[in-house]
Design a protein around this motif. Structure first.
Motif, short mmCIF file in Angstrom:
data_model
loop_
_atom_site.label_atom_id
_atom_site.label_comp_id
_atom_site.label_asym_id
_atom_site.label_seq_id
_atom_site.Cartn_x
_atom_site.Cartn_y
_atom_site.Cartn_z
N GLY A 26 0.81 -1.22 0.00
CA GLY A 26 0.00 0.00 0.00
C GLY A 26 0.83 1.26 0.00
N ILE A 27 2.10 1.15 -0.38
CA ILE A 27 2.96 2.34 -0.47
C ILE A 27 2.54 3.11 -1.74
CG2 ILE A 27 5.37 3.15 -0.65
CD1 ILE A 27 4.93 1.44 1.89
N PRO A 28 2.25 4.41 -1.60
CA PRO A 28 1.85 5.16 -2.80
C PRO A 28 2.95 5.18 -3.86
CG PRO A 28 1.65 6.50 -0.81
CD PRO A 28 2.31 5.23 -0.40
N MET A 29 2.58 4.85 -5.07
CA MET A 29 3.54 4.81 -6.18
C MET A 29 2.97 5.57 -7.36
SD MET A 29 4.43 0.79 -5.75
CE MET A 29 5.52 0.47 -7.13
N LYS A 30 3.87 6.26 -8.09
CA LYS A 30 3.40 7.03 -9.24
C LYS A 30 3.13 6.12 -10.42
CE LYS A 30 6.38 10.77 -7.83
NZ LYS A 30 7.79 11.10 -7.96
#
Ligand code: ADP
Length: 237
Positions: free
Chosen positions: A143-147
């Motif tokens: 759930g780590i925000p990634m572009k």
């Protein structure tokens, strides 16, 4: 062997990937995890964090730290690999971080570290690419925000022919004579290259061709990553 007679031992076309298996959520205790198998190369990635960075003096109040650790297990190759970190594993850990950093929105987590542990269970060339594919999946699963997603593949030049996704046999068989060239490439779905290495020699025109080959393959890899992530969401419901 000349370009004309060149034939891959496993019968693949020159621009054909090995068979891929991908699974997300393979380590229940990790915050995110994934397995990536390309032919006989198997990588597992586990993500822990974001967690407070220790020691404290390594904390950055402006941003978090993405820490990647690549380990090739002793049993992953036919002749037992020496345990513990070495120059190769340190280099691969660093390039894995470089390959992933452009997409991970680490600035959202000041003072923390996100640990990405990559374990190679079985090595038959292309382990850094398999590790990066697994790690990108594991980060998304955590759930780590990634572009964007990152997909990775290696293009080789054997004798005079460009071929995709070398096996260990191909990588070592051509090391003599004119030698082999190995170009691991990682890129986002948006076609931004985040990692490119070149081991050997290649003419600029051929490098362009190799990158086109990698681009096409990364699109295929991306679809497999997307499918694996979707399956994990369905399973966790
Ligand atoms: P990559 O695995 O990313 O292609 P290398 O080009 O360094 O990285 O290694 C190619 C292959 O050589 C590995 O995938 C593995 O099959 C083999 N290899 C690497 N290091 C060792 C080692 N210490 N012992 C035996 N085989 C190794």
């Amino acid at each position: 062997m000349t370009a004309k007679t060149f034939k891959r031992k496993d019968g693949r076309k020159n621009d054909e990937l090995r068979e891929i298996k991908a699974k997300v959520g393979v380590i229940p205790n990790a915050d995110g995890s994934a397995m990536w198998q390309s032919g006989d190369t198997i990588a597992i990635a586990a993500v822990y964090g974001p967690k407070k960075m220790h020691p404290q003096h390594q904390q950055d109040p402006e941003t978090g730290v993405l820490r990647c650790t690549y380990i090739m297990n002793t049993f992953s190759v036919a002749e037992r690999a020496r345990p513990g970190p070495n120059r190769r594993s340190t280099e691969i850990s660093e390039i894995t971080k470089w390959a992933l950093e452009p997409v991970v929105m680490i600035e959202k987590y000041p003072n923390t570290v996100i640990d990405v542990h990559i374990n190679i269970l079985q090595a038959d060339a292309g382990t850094r690419c398999a590790g990066i594919n697994a790690a990108a999946l594991a980060l998304a699963h955590a759930g780590i925000p990634m572009k964007d997603m990152v997909s990775s593949v290696s293009v080789g030049k054997l004798d005079k022919t460009l071929v995709l996704d070398l096996t260990g046999y191909e990588d070592s068989e051509f090391d003599e004579g004119e030698g082999s060239t190995d170009i691991p490439v990682s890129m986002t779905h948006n076609e931004e290259i985040t990692h490119l290495q070149l081991d050997g020699k290649i003419a600029p025109k051929e490098l362009k061709e190799a990158l086109e080959m990698a681009k096409k393959a990364c699109k295929e890899i991306y679809e497999i990553q997307k499918k694996a992530l979707k399956e994990s969401v369905r399973e966790e419901k």
